[in-house]
Design a protein around this motif. Structure first.
Motif, mmCIF file in Angstrom:
data_model
loop_
_atom_site.group_PDB
_atom_site.id
_atom_site.type_symbol
_atom_site.label_atom_id
_atom_site.label_comp_id
_atom_site.label_asym_id
_atom_site.label_seq_id
_atom_site.Cartn_x
_atom_site.Cartn_y
_atom_site.Cartn_z
ATOM 1 N N LEU A 86 87.222 34.704 27.582
ATOM 2 C CA LEU A 86 86.059 34.386 28.415
ATOM 3 C C LEU A 86 86.038 35.234 29.684
ATOM 4 O O LEU A 86 84.993 35.769 30.064
ATOM 5 N N VAL A 87 87.177 35.393 30.322
ATOM 6 C CA VAL A 87 87.253 36.195 31.548
ATOM 7 C C VAL A 87 86.963 37.662 31.238
ATOM 8 O O VAL A 87 86.207 38.323 31.972
ATOM 9 N N LEU A 90 83.343 38.042 30.619
ATOM 10 C CA LEU A 90 82.612 37.915 31.878
ATOM 11 C C LEU A 90 82.675 39.203 32.686
ATOM 12 O O LEU A 90 81.675 39.630 33.268
ATOM 13 N N PRO A 94 78.732 40.661 32.621
ATOM 14 C CA PRO A 94 78.463 39.444 33.387
ATOM 15 C C PRO A 94 77.069 38.869 33.167
ATOM 16 O O PRO A 94 76.863 37.679 33.336
ATOM 17 N N PHE A 97 76.560 35.788 30.595
ATOM 18 C CA PHE A 97 77.189 34.498 30.816
ATOM 19 C C PHE A 97 76.471 33.721 31.912
ATOM 20 O O PHE A 97 76.109 34.282 32.944
ATOM 21 N N SER A 98 76.308 32.426 31.669
ATOM 22 C CA SER A 98 75.805 31.531 32.703
ATOM 23 C C SER A 98 76.958 31.245 33.654
ATOM 24 O O SER A 98 78.064 30.928 33.217
ATOM 25 N N THR A 99 76.717 31.342 34.923
ATOM 26 C CA THR A 99 77.789 31.128 35.897
ATOM 27 C C THR A 99 78.335 29.710 35.837
ATOM 28 O O THR A 99 79.544 29.511 35.806
ATOM 29 N N SER A 101 78.232 27.493 33.329
ATOM 30 C CA SER A 101 78.950 27.274 32.070
ATOM 31 C C SER A 101 80.308 27.957 32.074
ATOM 32 O O SER A 101 81.289 27.405 31.593
ATOM 33 N N THR A 102 80.371 29.152 32.610
ATOM 34 C CA THR A 102 81.637 29.881 32.666
ATOM 35 C C THR A 102 82.626 29.181 33.576
ATOM 36 O O THR A 102 83.800 29.013 33.219
ATOM 37 N N ALA A 105 83.757 26.014 31.779
ATOM 38 C CA ALA A 105 84.657 26.322 30.664
ATOM 39 C C ALA A 105 86.046 26.710 31.175
ATOM 40 O O ALA A 105 87.064 26.231 30.665
ATOM 41 N N LEU A 106 86.095 27.541 32.188
ATOM 42 C CA LEU A 106 87.393 27.945 32.742
ATOM 43 C C LEU A 106 88.088 26.782 33.440
ATOM 44 O O LEU A 106 89.320 26.673 33.388
#
Length: 145
Positions: A86-87, A90, A94, A97-99, A101-102, A105-106
């Motif tokens: 994911l990172v 991102l 960038p 990705f929805s900020t 949601s990211t 998730a993290l």
């Protein structure tokens, strides 16, 4: 075994329902619900389910997430790998990705992966359990004929 299967099935069904509900609306609160679902089912799952030979009566140690070190390390590694992917995604793109949601998730993947890896390392370092009778009630019955 069927309790675990039913639990995971319910987790998936509730999660899919919440994701579908979140896809139909644009509210930020609805985006948070699937992650709340993940946290609740994860915390309930690691508290309720025990492995073969694991004592049922005493409460489980706060750090223990699975019955064996191997299972804890595998779960932790998979979750950590998902966080890393994911990172990297991102950083690479960038805009895809929805900020919110990211971040959500993290905020789930990193601490849960760390908890599973921590549990695996503690279980690996622990002395082996004493040799006792099988604590599974089904196998410990004595049958007199």
């Amino acid at each position: 075994m069927w309790g675990k299967v039913t639990f995971v099935f319910a987790w998936i069904v509730v999660g899919l329902f919440l994701l579908a509900m979140g896809a139909s609306t644009e509210s930020a609160a609805v985006v948070v619900l699937p992650y709340v679902n993940l946290w609740i089912f994860t915390l309930v799952g690691v508290r309720v389910f025990r492995g073969r030979g694991e004592a049922i009566a005493p409460p489980r140690a706060w750090w223990r997430t699975a019955a064996t070190a191997r299972a804890s390390l595998i779960f932790g590694s998979v979750l950590g790998l998902l966080a890393l992917i994911l990172v990297v995604g991102l950083v690479a793109q960038p805009s895809d990705f929805s900020t919110l949601s990211t971040v959500l998730a993290l905020s789930y993947l990193v601490p849960v992966a760390a908890l599973f890896i921590h549990a695996g390392l503690r279980l690996r370092a622990a002395p082996p359990p004493p040799i006792t009778a099988d604590l599974n009630r089904r196998h410990s019955r004595t049958v007199f004929r």
